[in-house]
Write a protein that holds these residues in place. Structure first.
Motif, PDB file in Angstrom:
ATOM      1  N   LYS A  30       0.822  -1.209   0.000  1.00 43.59           N
ATOM      2  CA  LYS A  30       0.000   0.000   0.000  1.00 43.59           C
ATOM      3  C   LYS A  30       0.855   1.258   0.000  1.00 43.59           C
ATOM      4  CE  LYS A  30      -3.668  -2.298   2.641  1.00 43.59           C
ATOM      5  NZ  LYS A  30      -4.392  -2.317   3.946  1.00 43.59           N
ATOM      6  N   VAL A  31       1.998   1.183   0.695  1.00 43.10           N
ATOM      7  CA  VAL A  31       2.868   2.350   0.842  1.00 43.10           C
ATOM      8  C   VAL A  31       4.316   1.931   0.578  1.00 43.10           C
ATOM      9  CG1 VAL A  31       3.575   4.244   2.373  1.00 43.10           C
ATOM     10  CG2 VAL A  31       1.353   3.154   2.696  1.00 43.10           C
ATOM     11  N   TRP A  32       5.047   2.786  -0.101  1.00 42.29           N
ATOM     12  CA  TRP A  32       6.487   2.593  -0.304  1.00 42.29           C
ATOM     13  C   TRP A  32       7.188   3.787   0.335  1.00 42.29           C
ATOM     14  CZ3 TRP A  32       9.066   2.182  -5.838  1.00 42.29           C
ATOM     15  CH2 TRP A  32      10.464   2.072  -5.699  1.00 42.29           C
ATOM     16  N   VAL A  33       7.902   3.517   1.438  1.00 42.88           N
ATOM     17  CA  VAL A  33       8.698   4.543   2.104  1.00 42.88           C
ATOM     18  C   VAL A  33      10.131   4.399   1.610  1.00 42.88           C
ATOM     19  CG1 VAL A  33       9.521   5.449   4.306  1.00 42.88           C
ATOM     20  CG2 VAL A  33       7.214   4.481   4.144  1.00 42.88           C
TER      21      VAL A  33
ATOM     22  N   ARG B 174       1.189   4.096  -2.867  1.00 40.13           N
ATOM     23  CA  ARG B 174       1.512   5.467  -2.464  1.00 40.13           C
ATOM     24  C   ARG B 174       2.985   5.544  -2.071  1.00 40.13           C
ATOM     25  NH1 ARG B 174       1.192   7.665   2.700  1.00 40.13           N
ATOM     26  NH2 ARG B 174      -0.032   5.872   3.438  1.00 40.13           N
ATOM     27  N   LYS B 175       3.655   6.623  -2.485  1.00 43.69           N
ATOM     28  CA  LYS B 175       5.095   6.763  -2.225  1.00 43.69           C
ATOM     29  C   LYS B 175       5.360   7.920  -1.265  1.00 43.69           C
ATOM     30  CE  LYS B 175       6.026   5.086  -6.870  1.00 43.69           C
ATOM     31  NZ  LYS B 175       6.384   5.492  -8.244  1.00 43.69           N
ATOM     32  N   PHE B 176       6.194   7.647  -0.302  1.00 42.37           N
ATOM     33  CA  PHE B 176       6.544   8.623   0.725  1.00 42.37           C
ATOM     34  C   PHE B 176       8.066   8.652   0.824  1.00 42.37           C
ATOM     35  CE2 PHE B 176       7.538   9.647   5.184  1.00 42.37           C
ATOM     36  CZ  PHE B 176       6.805  10.810   5.359  1.00 42.37           C
ATOM     37  N   VAL B 177       8.664   9.812   0.604  1.00 44.35           N
ATOM     38  CA  VAL B 177      10.125   9.938   0.567  1.00 44.35           C
ATOM     39  C   VAL B 177      10.579  10.929   1.639  1.00 44.35           C
ATOM     40  CG1 VAL B 177      12.132  10.516  -0.865  1.00 44.35           C
ATOM     41  CG2 VAL B 177      10.125   9.423  -1.903  1.00 44.35           C
TER      42      VAL B 177
ATOM     43  N   MET C  44       7.777   8.957  12.321  1.00 46.94           N
ATOM     44  CA  MET C  44       7.332   9.441  11.017  1.00 46.94           C
ATOM     45  C   MET C  44       7.053   8.283  10.067  1.00 46.94           C
ATOM     46  SD  MET C  44       8.849  12.393   8.441  1.00 46.94           S
ATOM     47  CE  MET C  44       8.486  13.727   9.590  1.00 46.94           C
ATOM     48  N   ALA C  45       7.832   7.213  10.166  1.00 43.81           N
ATOM     49  CA  ALA C  45       7.573   6.049   9.319  1.00 43.81           C
ATOM     50  C   ALA C  45       6.213   5.441   9.650  1.00 43.81           C
ATOM     51  CB  ALA C  45       8.683   5.021   9.494  1.00 43.81           C
ATOM     52  N   LEU C  46       5.897   5.319  10.937  1.00 40.55           N
ATOM     53  CA  LEU C  46       4.583   4.804  11.342  1.00 40.55           C
ATOM     54  C   LEU C  46       3.471   5.752  10.914  1.00 40.55           C
ATOM     55  CD1 LEU C  46       5.512   3.520  14.904  1.00 40.55           C
ATOM     56  CD2 LEU C  46       4.758   2.105  12.992  1.00 40.55           C
ATOM     57  N   TRP C  47       3.717   7.041  11.040  1.00 40.44           N
ATOM     58  CA  TRP C  47       2.751   8.069  10.627  1.00 40.44           C
ATOM     59  C   TRP C  47       2.470   7.965   9.132  1.00 40.44           C
ATOM     60  CZ3 TRP C  47       4.023  12.763   7.813  1.00 40.44           C
ATOM     61  CH2 TRP C  47       3.018  13.742   7.826  1.00 40.44           C
ATOM     62  N   ALA C  48       3.533   7.690   8.360  1.00 38.32           N
ATOM     63  CA  ALA C  48       3.381   7.613   6.901  1.00 38.32           C
ATOM     64  C   ALA C  48       2.504   6.443   6.479  1.00 38.32           C
ATOM     65  CB  ALA C  48       4.753   7.490   6.245  1.00 38.32           C
ATOM     66  N   LEU C  49       2.460   5.389   7.301  1.00 36.56           N
ATOM     67  CA  LEU C  49       1.613   4.245   6.965  1.00 36.56           C
ATOM     68  C   LEU C  49       0.134   4.583   7.098  1.00 36.56           C
ATOM     69  CD1 LEU C  49       4.286   2.706   7.007  1.00 36.56           C
ATOM     70  CD2 LEU C  49       3.154   0.914   8.337  1.00 36.56           C
TER      71      LEU C  49
ATOM     72  N   PRO D   4      -2.393   9.863   4.762  1.00 36.68           N
ATOM     73  CA  PRO D   4      -2.334   9.806   3.297  1.00 36.68           C
ATOM     74  C   PRO D   4      -1.475  10.921   2.691  1.00 36.68           C
ATOM     75  CG  PRO D   4      -4.415  10.761   3.986  1.00 36.68           C
ATOM     76  CD  PRO D   4      -3.719  10.318   5.247  1.00 36.68           C
ATOM     77  N   VAL D   5      -0.221  10.952   3.111  1.00 39.19           N
ATOM     78  CA  VAL D   5       0.708  11.951   2.595  1.00 39.19           C
ATOM     79  C   VAL D   5       1.639  11.257   1.611  1.00 39.19           C
ATOM     80  CG1 VAL D   5       2.317  11.563   4.502  1.00 39.19           C
ATOM     81  CG2 VAL D   5       2.403  13.716   3.250  1.00 39.19           C
ATOM     82  N   GLU D   6       2.027  11.934   0.565  1.00 42.74           N
ATOM     83  CA  GLU D   6       2.909  11.329  -0.422  1.00 42.74           C
ATOM     84  C   GLU D   6       3.888  12.346  -0.969  1.00 42.74           C
ATOM     85  OE1 GLU D   6       0.840   9.866  -3.897  1.00 42.74           O
ATOM     86  OE2 GLU D   6      -0.905  11.069  -3.369  1.00 42.74           O
ATOM     87  N   GLY D   7       4.921  11.834  -1.615  1.00 44.72           N
ATOM     88  CA  GLY D   7       5.973  12.696  -2.135  1.00 44.72           C
ATOM     89  C   GLY D   7       7.066  12.913  -1.101  1.00 44.72           C
ATOM     90  N   THR D   8       7.859  13.971  -1.294  1.00 48.52           N
ATOM     91  CA  THR D   8       9.011  14.234  -0.433  1.00 48.52           C
ATOM     92  C   THR D   8       8.599  15.043   0.789  1.00 48.52           C
ATOM     93  OG1 THR D   8       9.527  16.166  -1.793  1.00 48.52           O
ATOM     94  CG2 THR D   8      10.681  14.118  -2.306  1.00 48.52           C
ATOM     95  N   VAL D   9       9.126  14.653   1.946  1.00 48.92           N
ATOM     96  CA  VAL D   9       8.823  15.308   3.220  1.00 48.92           C
ATOM     97  C   VAL D   9      10.120  15.432   4.020  1.00 48.92           C
ATOM     98  CG1 VAL D   9       7.562  15.134   5.396  1.00 48.92           C
ATOM     99  CG2 VAL D   9       6.470  14.411   3.273  1.00 48.92           C
ATOM    100  N   ASN D  10      10.403  16.612   4.525  1.00 50.95           N
ATOM    101  CA  ASN D  10      11.606  16.800   5.329  1.00 50.95           C
ATOM    102  C   ASN D  10      11.444  16.128   6.690  1.00 50.95           C
ATOM    103  OD1 ASN D  10      12.858  18.305   3.344  1.00 50.95           O
ATOM    104  ND2 ASN D  10      12.195  20.273   4.172  1.00 50.95           N
ATOM    105  N   CYS D  11      12.308  15.166   6.968  1.00 54.41           N
ATOM    106  CA  CYS D  11      12.307  14.471   8.256  1.00 54.41           C
ATOM    107  C   CYS D  11      13.479  15.018   9.071  1.00 54.41           C
ATOM    108  CB  CYS D  11      12.420  12.969   8.047  1.00 54.41           C
ATOM    109  SG  CYS D  11      12.298  12.019   9.584  1.00 54.41           S
ATOM    110  N   CYS D  12      13.315  16.242   9.538  1.00 51.42           N
ATOM    111  CA  CYS D  12      14.317  16.942  10.328  1.00 51.42           C
ATOM    112  C   CYS D  12      13.598  17.654  11.458  1.00 51.42           C
ATOM    113  CB  CYS D  12      15.066  17.990   9.496  1.00 51.42           C
ATOM    114  SG  CYS D  12      15.914  17.348   8.039  1.00 51.42           S
TER     115      CYS D  12
END
Length: 296
Positions: A107-110, A157-160, A203-208, A211-219
């Motif tokens: 369902k999701v690709w992190v 869905r892709k989350f980067v 954030m990885a658990l949140w991404a699952l 429904p957010v996708e694309g690039t997100v700053n994890c800082c």
């Protein structure tokens, strides 16, 4: 029990993610070319062949997490530059092809990326809309992200997440940072965008779920200068203030240890604009809160 597949999940981030996914009720499978054992996960060997037997682990999975990539801390010789690039691009391409062929794809690709995407940008505040930088690490990051985002996987869905410097008690750069007996490196004006390992997992658990996708700053929302980072670390350890290490001394030390000096002498001032706008809250938003936990 839903399944999470982690490619390259035997490092310190992967092991922490396995623990976090387990606690959230997920079964974990680590794809490993070396066959290393990760507590809390079953290990499946993979050979990057998008038609290989390992691809069956992706079918019906809740999520795929790609952590593949050689460390960037080693000296960037021409040969090691190729390894840094290929260790990211080749596995990501194979994963994309395999996901695209799944009957029931994840369902999701992190797909992990890094704040090095932005290059050395001085004091400029950088949100996700900032353009890619123009140095080696920025070029690799851009190609890495595009390999994921451009893969033909319409049902996934892709989350980067673009990770800053990940701070952890027993892995990554923090154990080495604690050995630095100076209140900074070089001018000390270069920015450090950092994130606590617990917030990477959160954030990885949140991404699952989100429904957010694309690039997100994890800082963390508080990037700091190099001088403030190391001065605060000295203070948190109960040590007196010390001036920054002169650049020439640092370059000599980096050469002696085979480290890539440019990582400490450049930086990015990255802000987690999209994550905070979508409701993500950092457990460790300030440097002081992170140090208090890491040094406890």
């Amino acid at each position: 029990m839903s399944r999470v597949v982690l490619a390259g999940g035997s490092g310190f981030i992967g092991r922490a993610l396995v623990k976090a996914f387990n606690q959230a009720g997920h079964e974990c499978v680590v794809l490993s070319r070396g066959g290393g054992v990760v507590e809390g996960a079953s290990t499946v060997r993979w050979d990057l062949d998008p038609d290989g037997a390992w691809t069956s682990q992706l079918d019906g999975a809740e999520a795929l997490v790609n952590l593949c990539g050689a460390p960037v801390s080693k000296k960037w010789t021409d040969a090691y530059r190729r390894e840094i690039r290929d260790s990211r691009i080749v596995p990501t391409k194979a994963l994309g092809e395999a996901v695209g062929r799944c009957g029931t794809p994840p369902k999701v690709w992190v797909n992990i990326s890094g704040s090095g995407f932005y290059g050395d940008r001085g004091d400029t505040q950088l949100s996700e809309t900032a353009p890619v930088g123009d140095d080696f690490l920025a070029e690799v990051s851009a190609e890495w992200e595009a390999t994921c985002l451009d893969a033909d996987t319409p049902r996934t869905r892709k989350f980067v997440p673009r990770l800053g410097v990940v701070l952890a008690k027993d892995g990554g750069a923090f154990p080495e940072f604690k050995k630095v007996p100076f209140g900074g490196i070089g001018s000390g004006k270069q920015w450090i965008s950092w994130v606590h390992l617990a917030d990477v997992c959160a954030m990885a658990l949140w991404a699952l779920k989100e429904p957010v996708e694309g690039t997100v700053n994890c800082c963390a929302p508080e990037p700091v200068t190099n001088a403030r980072f190391f001065s605060s670390l000295l203070a948190a350890r109960g040590l007196p203030p010390v001036p920054p290490m002169p650049e020439l001394m640092f370059l000599a030390a980096a050469a002696a240890t085979g480290s890539e000096a440019s990582l400490a002498l450049t930086g990015q001032r990255v802000l987690p604009v999209l994550a905070e706008a979508r409701g993500f809250r950092f457990k460790f938003p300030t440097l002081e809160s992170a140090f208090a936990d890491l040094l406890a």
